[in-house]
Design a protein around this motif. Structure first.
Motif, PDB file in Angstrom:
ATOM      1  N   ALA A  31       1.491  -7.802  -1.858  1.00  0.00           N
ATOM      2  CA  ALA A  31       1.238  -6.882  -0.786  1.00  0.00           C
ATOM      3  C   ALA A  31       1.615  -5.525  -0.913  1.00  0.00           C
ATOM      4  CB  ALA A  31       1.656  -7.421   0.446  1.00  0.00           C
ATOM      5  N   ASP A  32       1.294  -4.389  -0.455  1.00  0.00           N
ATOM      6  CA  ASP A  32       1.530  -3.178  -0.182  1.00  0.00           C
ATOM      7  C   ASP A  32       1.268  -2.279   0.919  1.00  0.00           C
ATOM      8  OD1 ASP A  32       1.789  -0.165  -0.851  1.00  0.00           O
ATOM      9  OD2 ASP A  32       1.040  -0.632  -2.860  1.00  0.00           O
ATOM     10  N   ASP A  33       2.456  -1.903   1.613  1.00  0.00           N
ATOM     11  CA  ASP A  33       2.261  -1.349   2.861  1.00  0.00           C
ATOM     12  C   ASP A  33       1.318  -0.169   2.757  1.00  0.00           C
ATOM     13  OD1 ASP A  33       5.845  -1.617   3.808  1.00  0.00           O
ATOM     14  OD2 ASP A  33       4.028  -3.090   3.879  1.00  0.00           O
ATOM     15  N   ASP A  34       1.292   0.577   1.669  1.00  0.00           N
ATOM     16  CA  ASP A  34       0.325   2.006   1.615  1.00  0.00           C
ATOM     17  C   ASP A  34      -1.344   1.400   1.637  1.00  0.00           C
ATOM     18  OD1 ASP A  34       2.065   3.392  -0.789  1.00  0.00           O
ATOM     19  OD2 ASP A  34       2.269   3.447   1.439  1.00  0.00           O
ATOM     20  N   CYS A  35      -1.447   0.366   1.287  1.00  0.00           N
ATOM     21  CA  CYS A  35      -2.906  -0.572   1.096  1.00  0.00           C
ATOM     22  C   CYS A  35      -3.072  -0.951   2.664  1.00  0.00           C
ATOM     23  CB  CYS A  35      -3.124  -1.551   0.216  1.00  0.00           C
ATOM     24  SG  CYS A  35      -2.911  -0.679  -1.758  1.00  0.00           S
ATOM     25  N   GLU A  36      -2.226  -1.588   3.241  1.00  0.00           N
ATOM     26  CA  GLU A  36      -2.255  -2.370   4.328  1.00  0.00           C
ATOM     27  C   GLU A  36      -2.627  -1.106   5.686  1.00  0.00           C
ATOM     28  OE1 GLU A  36      -2.418  -5.472   5.449  1.00  0.00           O
ATOM     29  OE2 GLU A  36      -2.006  -6.222   3.367  1.00  0.00           O
ATOM     30  N   LYS A  37      -1.967  -0.085   5.206  1.00  0.00           N
ATOM     31  CA  LYS A  37      -2.248   1.107   6.622  1.00  0.00           C
ATOM     32  C   LYS A  37      -3.673   1.653   6.150  1.00  0.00           C
ATOM     33  CE  LYS A  37       2.614   2.860   6.289  1.00  0.00           C
ATOM     34  NZ  LYS A  37       3.509   3.614   5.622  1.00  0.00           N
ATOM     35  N   LEU A  38      -4.408   1.470   5.084  1.00  0.00           N
ATOM     36  CA  LEU A  38      -5.734   1.923   5.033  1.00  0.00           C
ATOM     37  C   LEU A  38      -6.769   1.015   5.545  1.00  0.00           C
ATOM     38  CD1 LEU A  38      -5.195   3.507   1.277  1.00  0.00           C
ATOM     39  CD2 LEU A  38      -5.989   4.701   3.573  1.00  0.00           C
ATOM     40  N   GLY A  39      -6.141  -0.105   5.930  1.00  0.00           N
ATOM     41  CA  GLY A  39      -6.961  -1.090   6.474  1.00  0.00           C
ATOM     42  C   GLY A  39      -7.772  -2.174   5.567  1.00  0.00           C
ATOM     43  N   TRP A  40      -6.974  -2.294   4.518  1.00  0.00           N
ATOM     44  CA  TRP A  40      -7.386  -3.255   3.398  1.00  0.00           C
ATOM     45  C   TRP A  40      -6.694  -4.586   3.398  1.00  0.00           C
ATOM     46  CZ3 TRP A  40      -6.730   0.899  -1.097  1.00  0.00           C
ATOM     47  CH2 TRP A  40      -7.629   2.027  -0.806  1.00  0.00           C
ATOM     48  N   LYS A  41      -7.267  -5.464   3.064  1.00  0.00           N
ATOM     49  CA  LYS A  41      -6.454  -6.886   2.963  1.00  0.00           C
ATOM     50  C   LYS A  41      -5.949  -7.378   1.715  1.00  0.00           C
ATOM     51  CE  LYS A  41      -9.297  -8.294   6.796  1.00  0.00           C
ATOM     52  NZ  LYS A  41     -10.522  -9.283   7.100  1.00  0.00           N
ATOM     53  N   LYS A  42      -4.734  -7.775   1.439  1.00  0.00           N
ATOM     54  CA  LYS A  42      -4.490  -8.512   0.453  1.00  0.00           C
ATOM     55  C   LYS A  42      -5.372  -9.405   0.042  1.00  0.00           C
ATOM     56  CE  LYS A  42      -1.675 -11.449  -0.672  1.00  0.00           C
ATOM     57  NZ  LYS A  42      -0.451 -12.220  -0.756  1.00  0.00           N
ATOM     58  N   LEU A  43      -5.592  -9.676  -1.098  1.00  0.00           N
ATOM     59  CA  LEU A  43      -6.669 -10.689  -1.690  1.00  0.00           C
ATOM     60  C   LEU A  43      -5.835 -11.930  -1.302  1.00  0.00           C
ATOM     61  CD1 LEU A  43      -9.377 -11.479  -2.990  1.00  0.00           C
ATOM     62  CD2 LEU A  43      -7.878 -11.656  -5.144  1.00  0.00           C
ATOM     63  N   HIS A  44      -6.328 -12.689  -0.292  1.00  0.00           N
ATOM     64  CA  HIS A  44      -5.734 -14.122   0.067  1.00  0.00           C
ATOM     65  C   HIS A  44      -5.487 -14.987  -1.053  1.00  0.00           C
ATOM     66  CE1 HIS A  44      -4.454 -17.260   2.601  1.00  0.00           C
ATOM     67  NE2 HIS A  44      -5.324 -17.980   1.984  1.00  0.00           N
ATOM     68  N   GLU A  45      -6.337 -14.998  -1.937  1.00  0.00           N
ATOM     69  CA  GLU A  45      -6.324 -16.022  -3.201  1.00  0.00           C
ATOM     70  C   GLU A  45      -5.149 -15.682  -4.144  1.00  0.00           C
ATOM     71  OE1 GLU A  45      -8.964 -14.743  -1.830  1.00  0.00           O
ATOM     72  OE2 GLU A  45     -10.217 -16.317  -1.080  1.00  0.00           O
ATOM     73  N   TYR A  46      -4.601 -14.645  -3.867  1.00  0.00           N
ATOM     74  CA  TYR A  46      -3.793 -14.036  -5.254  1.00  0.00           C
ATOM     75  C   TYR A  46      -2.351 -14.936  -4.975  1.00  0.00           C
ATOM     76  CZ  TYR A  46      -0.385 -11.481  -7.970  1.00  0.00           C
ATOM     77  OH  TYR A  46       0.670 -11.146  -8.689  1.00  0.00           O
TER      78      TYR A  46
END
Lengths: 282, 394
Positions: free
Chosen positions: A150-165
């Motif tokens: 996970a990465d907060d910067d990516c979450e703020k951009l509305g992206w989703k962490k790849l669940h299957e990772y």
């Protein structure tokens, strides 16, 4: 892998971020890097001579009018204005050598002082398990910022962490071991006869090798992923390139192209899906 | 690629998958040499999915048959070939109801299942309705290209150079590397050349080669062009070099034991990589030059390009294989290099075109011409992989 600087050029130490594609369905990562190179007017600064990449040559891929500048299979470009290095890969990797290739790229990135690596890749729509209403335009990511990806910067951009990772999954763990140089790839042959499960798909992809090898070198890595089917993948390339720009805090409005958002379409894309139809038939 | 997947499903109306098998053994079949089909893999995974005694299907297994089309196979011929093969399998009877083409894969709808009959279908009703979520095999990559865990090919011994002279490295003003059949034809008939060495590729057998160099040999000989062109070297690549070996060979030929000032590579336009029209009636050639070659004749320089009057290879098209590896080495080592790709790949017109190009580069080069003249060149149509070559006889 040897990095050969083009005559009169040099690696810019200020370009601390590296963007590169992973081979993937629809060649989306490669198309996205093409778009970024063309639109940022990045300058070619050198070549990567790697024995694991199949050879290919062509005329200048970007234009606006090809001038006979020969294009090689693995090239490095710098966009000094955006403090960005881009590596474009134009041909596949030798069978079974993906991890070794990824290690070589990781050595290059570390040796040239890169701090952050962004890997662009696509995923097969056929493997899309958690269907949502985004119709596939959703960007997914995996980051080395945290153990769980996970990465907060990516979450703020509305992206989703790849669940299957799942870094604890057997193949991800094996990749990490290979990337660290603690195992020989022959050890992995035991996987071949076992029934594959769906979790085996993601760590088998080239982006996973790159992620593991860059992490092993202590570099910060962010993989940007989008689902697609094989076909006309230019829209997917735009989607992924746009995502990369968001992460890099670049505005396509500042680019030099004449497309919407000032994207510059590479000249070679005119025939990317084959020659035009023979009009003499009609 | 054609993928026919069978899997038992609850809904027999739409997913008519009935594959009966008497035991749970896993079978692997490998059958090659089907017309237009490069590979056939027939795998049955013994997964017991359904034990419903009320239904006909007692044991259900996943049967996966994968066919990969040869690169040049027309789609219709490939599909016909596969269907013919399936009908020939006596174990199976089926009727083809409908077909569709999906992203390079091809599904066959089957009806009238019978004992020991299998029916090909989507994996689920959802996939039937939404073709985007069906899993077609990719058509731009082979599956192994996108798999980190594909085992590598067995390693091969490195290629090496053998020279009659001990003076190394060999320096030359021009190194010509002939790869295409027309260029091999042309250079075979150069009257004044001396064999000085050869490149050995260990996986290419030498049996079948003649004592004197012959255009039909599987060899990669190195010649010095004599007289006026004392420092021109010629390499005749008379065997097919795989893409995987090209990098190693290119590094051998350029910049280590052979140090040329300029390089000319003669190859053919590769139809699979060319994004324009290719007509067998047309004759043309393009070039690609390294940066140092372009710089040599640009911006008011008095020098002229090695190949005049040829357009640059169109952007979007590519050249791969040995020619690409050689030009890449030239570019990376800052050597003046030119790649000339000509069309057609075979035939007298291609040979005449290449001969005219070579004569521009080396005007005084003499060719041995017998009374048949151009007809003799035409006989040397396909130098590599000649159908009548035998490895058994020298």
């Amino acid at each position: 892998m040897e990095f050969i600087v083009e005559e009169g050029k040099h690696l810019n130490n200020d370009c601390s971020t590296l963007v590169l594609p992973a081979l993937s369905i629809g060649n989306v990562g490669q198309l996205a890097v093409d778009l970024l190179i063309s639109s940022t007017r990045a300058e070619r600064i050198g070549y990567l001579d790697d024995p694991y990449v199949l050879p290919c040559v062509g005329n200048d891929a970007y234009g606006p009018i090809p001038r006979g500048e020969v294009a090689l299979p693995l090239e490095a470009y710098d966009s000094s204005l955006n403090k960005l290095t881009l590596v474009q890969q134009r041909s596949p990797v030798l069978k079974g050598m993906m991890v070794e290739f990824a290690k070589n790229l990781a050595y290059f990135a570390a040796d040239s002082g890169k701090k952050h690596v962004i890997v662009l890749s696509s995923l097969d729509f056929g493997q899309w398990q958690r269907i949502d209403m985004s119709s596939g335009s959703q960007i997914y990511y995996i980051s080395s910022a945290n153990m769980d990806g996970a990465d907060d910067d990516c979450e703020k951009l509305g992206w989703k962490k790849l669940h299957e990772y799942n870094p604890a999954q057997r193949r991800w763990k094996y990749l990490s071991t290979l990337a660290a140089g603690n195992a020989m790839q022959e050890d992995g042959l035991a996987f071949e006869d076992e029934l594959e499960d769906e979790e085996d798909y993601y760590p088998s992809l080239p982006f996973a090798a790159l992620l593991s090898c860059f992490k092993a070198k202590g570099l910060k890595v962010t993989c940007l992923l989008c689902y697609c089917s094989e076909g006309d993948n230019i829209p997917d390339a735009f989607n992924l390139a746009d995502a990369a720009c968001k992460l890099l805090e670049l505005s396509p409005q500042n680019f030099h192209g004449d497309q919407g958002g000032n994207w510059a379409i590479p000249f070679s894309w005119k025939t990317v899906y084959g020659p035009p139809p023979d009009m003499s038939l009609f | 690629m054609i993928k026919i997947v069978t899997e038992n499903s609850c809904d027999t109306a739409n997913s008519i998958l009935c594959f009966y098998i008497s035991n749970k053994k896993k079978y692997h079949f490998n059958i090659l040499e089907l017309n237009y089909v490069d590979c056939l893999r027939f795998k049955i995974k013994a997964k017991n999915k359904n034990k419903n005694k009320r239904r006909k299907v007692k044991w259900a297994f996943t049967c996966e048959v994968t066919f990969r089309a040869r690169k040049t196979a027309p789609l219709a011929a490939f599909i016909t070939s596969v269907l013919d093969f399936l009908f020939s399998l006596r174990l199976f009877k089926f009727l083809c109801l409908d077909t569709w083409v999906l992203g390079g894969s091809f599904g066959v709808w089957i009806s009238e299942p019978e004992t020991l009959a299998f029916v090909a279908e989507h994996r689920s009703r959802r996939n039937m309705e939404d073709v985007l979520t069906e899993i077609p095999p990719p058509s731009r990559f082979f599956k192994e290209d996108l798999n980190n865990f594909t085992p590598p090919s067995p390693p091969l011994p490195s290629p090496f150079l053998l020279f009659s002279s001990l003076d190394k490295p060999l320096r030359s003003s021009l190194l010509i590397i002939a790869i295409s059949s027309p260029s091999l034809s042309v250079f075979h008939h150069v009257a004044t050349k001396t064999l000085i060495g050869t490149l050995i590729l260990p996986e290419i057998p030498l049996s079948g080669n003649s004592i004197e160099p012959s255009v039909r040999d599987k060899s990669c000989n190195i010649y010095a062009l004599n007289d006026v062109y004392n420092s021109v070297l010629l390499v005749s690549v008379q065997y097919s070099v795989s893409a995987e070996r090209s990098h190693a060979i290119a590094k051998l030929l350029i910049g280590e034991q052979i140090i040329p000032e300029r390089v000319l590579i003669m190859d053919s336009v590769q139809s699979r990589n060319f994004r324009g029209k290719l007509s067998p009636d047309e004759t043309f050639a393009f070039k690609l030059e390294t940066s140092s070659e372009r710089k040599e004749h640009s911006d008011g320089s008095s020098s002229s390009p090695l190949l005049k009057g040829l357009d640059y290879f169109p952007s979007g098209s590519m050249v791969d294989g040995l020619a690409a590896a050689l030009l890449s080495q030239c570019q990376m080592r800052n050597i003046k290099g030119t790649l000339c790709v000509s069309w057609p790949e075979f035939g007298g017109s291609g040979v005449s075109l290449v001969k005219s190009i070579i004569k521009e580069v080396l005007p005084s080069l003499e060719f041995s011409v017998n009374s048949d003249g151009e007809d003799e060149y035409s006989k040397l149509d396909q130098i590599k992989d000649h159908p009548f070559d035998s490895e058994l006889y020298t």
